[in-house]
Design an enzyme around this catalytic site. Structure first.
Site, mmCIF file in Angstrom:
data_model
loop_
_atom_site.group_PDB
_atom_site.id
_atom_site.type_symbol
_atom_site.label_atom_id
_atom_site.label_comp_id
_atom_site.label_asym_id
_atom_site.label_seq_id
_atom_site.Cartn_x
_atom_site.Cartn_y
_atom_site.Cartn_z
ATOM 1 N N ILE A 1 -6.875 29.547 68.759
ATOM 2 C CA ILE A 1 -6.785 30.993 69.690
ATOM 3 C C ILE A 1 -5.907 30.242 70.371
ATOM 4 O O ILE A 1 -4.283 30.547 70.685
ATOM 5 C CB ILE A 1 -7.336 30.867 70.341
ATOM 6 C CG1 ILE A 1 -8.789 32.426 69.399
ATOM 7 C CG2 ILE A 1 -7.069 31.512 71.440
ATOM 8 C CD1 ILE A 1 -9.580 32.234 70.201
ATOM 9 N N ASN B 1 -7.654 26.046 77.427
ATOM 10 C CA ASN B 1 -8.205 26.430 76.170
ATOM 11 C C ASN B 1 -9.282 25.580 75.040
ATOM 12 O O ASN B 1 -9.874 25.813 74.936
ATOM 13 C CB ASN B 1 -7.586 26.934 75.290
ATOM 14 C CG ASN B 1 -7.977 27.992 74.250
ATOM 15 O OD1 ASN B 1 -8.388 28.718 73.924
ATOM 16 N ND2 ASN B 1 -7.052 26.932 72.977
ATOM 17 N N TYR C 1 -23.500 25.114 74.059
ATOM 18 C CA TYR C 1 -22.680 25.853 73.763
ATOM 19 C C TYR C 1 -22.171 27.161 75.184
ATOM 20 O O TYR C 1 -21.185 26.631 75.513
ATOM 21 C CB TYR C 1 -21.149 26.040 72.717
ATOM 22 C CG TYR C 1 -20.388 27.038 72.637
ATOM 23 C CD1 TYR C 1 -19.252 26.549 72.849
ATOM 24 C CD2 TYR C 1 -19.978 27.801 72.402
ATOM 25 C CE1 TYR C 1 -18.191 26.396 72.203
ATOM 26 C CE2 TYR C 1 -19.546 28.470 72.446
ATOM 27 C CZ TYR C 1 -17.836 28.095 72.039
ATOM 28 O OH TYR C 1 -16.571 28.694 72.219
ATOM 29 N N LYS D 1 -19.235 27.694 78.306
ATOM 30 C CA LYS D 1 -18.829 28.899 78.920
ATOM 31 C C LYS D 1 -19.274 29.617 79.328
ATOM 32 O O LYS D 1 -18.820 30.030 80.343
ATOM 33 C CB LYS D 1 -18.953 29.744 77.540
ATOM 34 C CG LYS D 1 -17.879 28.642 76.520
ATOM 35 C CD LYS D 1 -17.147 28.250 76.913
ATOM 36 C CE LYS D 1 -15.905 27.819 75.784
ATOM 37 N NZ LYS D 1 -14.867 27.558 75.651
ATOM 38 N N THR E 1 -11.332 31.559 63.106
ATOM 39 C CA THR E 1 -10.502 30.024 63.341
ATOM 40 C C THR E 1 -10.993 29.576 62.572
ATOM 41 O O THR E 1 -11.912 29.090 62.419
ATOM 42 C CB THR E 1 -10.199 29.859 64.425
ATOM 43 O OG1 THR E 1 -11.835 29.319 65.252
ATOM 44 C CG2 THR E 1 -9.464 31.229 65.371
#
Length: 244
Positions: A18, A87, A150, A154, A185
């Site tokens: 990304i 990012n 994770y 976020k 990805t």
């Protein structure tokens, strides 16, 4: 006219996936881009693709000294920043009950600490009207099994944007979160098994997974003057998966 003409953008984790798609889109819209990553060989490959209007800096976003070196490079080359895309991020899939301290520290160091200092260290270089984009995740709303830590990182990123939005008047920036859904990805393919990706595709109202280019298009909107009155928001680009 290209919507990012003459703007300078810093994109951490911009060597693949990304991040690279965002760098490519920003370049195509006229921006000078600085990308970071931890592996020089991957960065070198990205720069060959991105061309002369891009600069690569080896940088671990969890290391404040690396970020100092990044912004010193930006200062020396162009003197200012118009767009920051925080990012860089990592995910480690581990079942609840088996999470290690090392895994916990690694994810919070890159995803939360890295985001904090990527933005904070950019402040002296930001031009008025700068756009700060934090990469979140639909996992913050719907944490997948094995990715709870994770997802927590976020969720923290989302709340950083909520808090920092109050600083927009003082510092002259606006800050928003870009939250992708499941996007194939290299990192995701290593992290999420094929059967889980298939389940995610089936659960997405649009009936498919996203692409890095679709996330990059949303990032371009947040970076451009078209979103000049958008601040403190979360833009979910997930096909509706975490929205209904």
């Amino acid at each position: 006219m290209a919507v990012l003409t003459d703007k300078v953008a810093v994109i951490t984790g911009g060597s693949s996936g990304i991040g690279l798609a965002i760098a490519r889109a920003f370049r195509d819209e006229g921006a000078k881009v600085f990308i970071t990553g931890r592996r020089k060989e991957t960065l070198d490959e990205a720069i060959v693709e991105l061309g002369a209007n891009a600069t690569a800096v080896v940088c671990d976003s969890a290391a404040p000294a690396d970020l100092d070196a990044l912004y010193e490079t930006v200062r020396a080359q162009v003197g200012h920043v118009d767009v920051v895309v925080a990012n860089a991020g990592i995910g480690i899939q581990t079942a609840f009950g088996e999470v290690t301290e090392e895994q916990f520290d690694a994810m919070f160091a890159t995803n939360v600490k890295g985001t904090v200092f990527t933005v904070q260290k950019a402040l002296p270089l930001l031009r008025p009207g700068a756009s700060i984009i934090l990469t979140g995740s639909s996992a913050a709303t719907r944490p997948p099994y094995g990715l709870e830590i994770y997802a927590a990182t976020k969720a923290a990123v989302r709340n950083l944007a909520r808090g920092w939005a109050h600083s927009a008047r003082q510092y002259g920036f606006r800050v928003n979160v870009l939250s992708p859904g499941t996007v194939p990805t290299p990192g995701l393919l290593d992290l999420v098994p094929a059967e889980v990706r298939e389940q995610s595709e089936e659960a997405t109202p649009l009936g498919r997974l996203g692409t890095p280019e679709e996330i990059a298009a949303a990032a371009t909107f947040l970076a451009s003057n078209a979103s000049s009155y958008v601040n403190g928001s979360e833009l979910a680009v997930d096909g509706g998966a975490a929205q209904i």
